[in-house]
Design an enzyme around this catalytic site. Structure first.
Site, short mmCIF file in Angstrom:
data_model
loop_
_atom_site.label_atom_id
_atom_site.label_comp_id
_atom_site.label_asym_id
_atom_site.label_seq_id
_atom_site.Cartn_x
_atom_site.Cartn_y
_atom_site.Cartn_z
N LYS A 154 107.66 117.84 29.45
CA LYS A 154 107.16 116.63 30.09
C LYS A 154 106.21 116.89 31.28
CE LYS A 154 110.21 113.19 28.23
NZ LYS A 154 111.59 113.40 27.82
N ASP B 16 118.87 121.42 30.92
CA ASP B 16 117.74 120.72 30.31
C ASP B 16 117.04 119.96 31.43
OD1 ASP B 16 115.98 119.01 29.11
OD2 ASP B 16 117.34 118.34 27.53
#
Ligand code: PLP
Length: 451
Positions: free
Chosen positions: A300, A271
């Protein structure tokens, strides 16, 4: 006329007062502290109206939750958005394709650590984690191990707020107790020991307690062996646990996870939603460990901070297994999959990043080290740590969030502390002066509120 006048008054009116009790904010009650209203954002600065009615111009030490790595209103990203807006903003991805999606997928595969071959676009980080977990389960079923239905991860992780993502977050901090009936129970290894990234000459070196590291490695291997037959994948934030506590750990732990995954036939899901695209001082945090994951989630910073987007990358082995399975497809397909506007901005953002991230992140890291070290002299401060463009002040108890936020704003900085942490993940384009402002503002705020 009258309606227009009312609208104009409303826009100029007190938006924060209208917000209160009407709109939920992240992890906040409806009657929580009055939010700060943003009237503009440019470069690395936000223009705010504070709860007391005053206005402030602050350096955004959070980069809008770690996304806006190039700052706000970047001319190149604005131009990419305008260009795509003039073409088309959105089309479905079922049966259709477009240049923004394909161009972005090509860039991602080329940048990724290790031989990633395929890209699945999702609409947020949490959803990309959902997709990665589904993918691992489908992979195990496709390769004859349908009994492998659980995940192995480490305590202190954060992977998102949807149910499956939440189930692999830290079981204590991750709000599991609020949803006892729904969350699947997975296997949690201890947190790896805290490590520091220290400057040795012109190189950075990881420093960890070797005995603790050896103990952790044994514990992780033992736990994996004990549960191997029921495990589908290892899920982990490589090298830096973000929202779970801004906690760096030794890259050798990631290598242990890779070995364990290989030994027991598990996939390694990295991740990299927080760590990806340079944040830790490597393009992807996996590179600190020289590890290639089987599946990688990004989000992000991928977006340049403009529009919600995330992606799941996978190797050809994983893609082939799913394709040859009974279902023949990855069982997911959001309405806004591969949104062209988001993909076009992300591609422009990655092109900017390619040439600039390395120098900028090294510079920000060095300024953070200098700027935050005086925090160690404060009575309330337990630890100060810097990894890449991440700077953390850890207190000896919980942060008074509204008070520290207000004090930081008075000192020209926007921060969003949590638990015992006042931290920054600034835009990479911050100048040395901007980083100095951030560090001084964080320290002043901690000193004023906590001593
Ligand atoms: C933020 C984050 C997520 C969730 O992403 P959203 O876009 O907020 O859903 C998942 N994993 C990590 C490591 C994150 O930092």
């Amino acid at each position: 006329m009258r309606e227009a006048a009312t609208l104009a008054t409303r826009r100029g009116g007190d938006v924060a007062a209208r917000d209160r009790g009407l709109v939920w904010h992240p992890y906040a009650p409806l009657n929580g502290p009055v939010p700060y209203a943003v009237s503009g954002a440019s470069g690395v600065r936000l223009s705010l109206t504070c709860p007391d009615g005053s206005t402030a111009e602050v350096v955004d030490a959070m980069a809008s939750w770690w996304c806006a790595v190039h700052g706000y209103r970047h001319p190149t990203l604005d131009a990419a958005a305008h260009r795509q807006l003039d073409d088309f903003s959105h089309v479905m991805f079922g049966g259709l394709t477009h240049e923004p999606a394909v161009g972005l997928a090509e860039r991602l595969v080329a940048m990724a650590p290790g031989p990633m071959a395929h890209v699945f676009f999702a609409d947020s980080g949490s959803v990309s984690v959902e997709v990665a977990l589904k993918l691992a389960l489908q992979y195990q079923t496709a390769t004859g191990s349908s009994e492998r239905q659980r995940f192995l991860t480490i305590r202190g992780g954060y992977h998102g707020d949807t149910f499956a993502a939440m189930s692999v977050c830290d079981p204590v901090d991750g709000m599991h107790s609020a949803f006892p009936g729904v969350l699947a129970s997975h296997v949690f290894a201890p947190r790896p020991p805290l490590a520091r990234l220290e400057a040795h000459g012109d190189r950075d070196e990881w420093v960890t307690d070797e005995a603790e590291l050896a103990q952790w490695s044994r514990d992780f291997r033992d736990l994996a062996a004990a549960h191997a037959s029921e495990l589908a994948a290892v899920v982990v934030e490589p090298v830096l646990q973000g929202a779970g506590g801004m906690r760096p750990y030794d890259p050798r732990c990631v290598r242990v996870m890779r070995e364990v995954a290989d030994e027991h036939g598990l996939l390694l899901i990295a991740d990299e939603i927080a760590t990806g695209f340079g944040r830790t001082g490597r393009l992807f945090a996996c590179e600190w460990a020289d590890v290639a994951p089987d599946v990688m989630c990004v989000g992000k910073a991928l977006t340049g901070g403009y529009l919600s987007l995330a992606a799941v990358l996978m190797t050809s082995r994983v893609g082939a297994a799913i394709t040859e399975s009974d279902f023949g497809a990855l069982l997911h397909g959001p309405t806004f999959m591969a949104n062209p506007l988001a993909c076009a901005v992300a591609s422009a953002s990655l092109d900017l990043l390619q040439d600039t991230w390395s120098g900028n992140v090294a510079r920000v890291q060095s300024s953070l080290r200098t700027g935050l070290s005086p925090a160690l002299d404060l009575a309330s401060v337990r630890d100060v740590r810097v990894v890449g463009a991440v700077g953390v002040i850890q207190l000896d108890g919980p942060v008074d969030v509204p008070a520290v936020t207000a004090a930081a704003v008075r000192n020209g900085v926007w921060v969003r502390p949590f638990r015992d942490l006042v931290y920054t993940m600034p835009p990479y384009v911050c100048t040395d002066e901007d980083v100095a402002t951030i560090c001084a503002g964080m320290i002043a705020a901690v000193r004023e509120v906590h001593g």
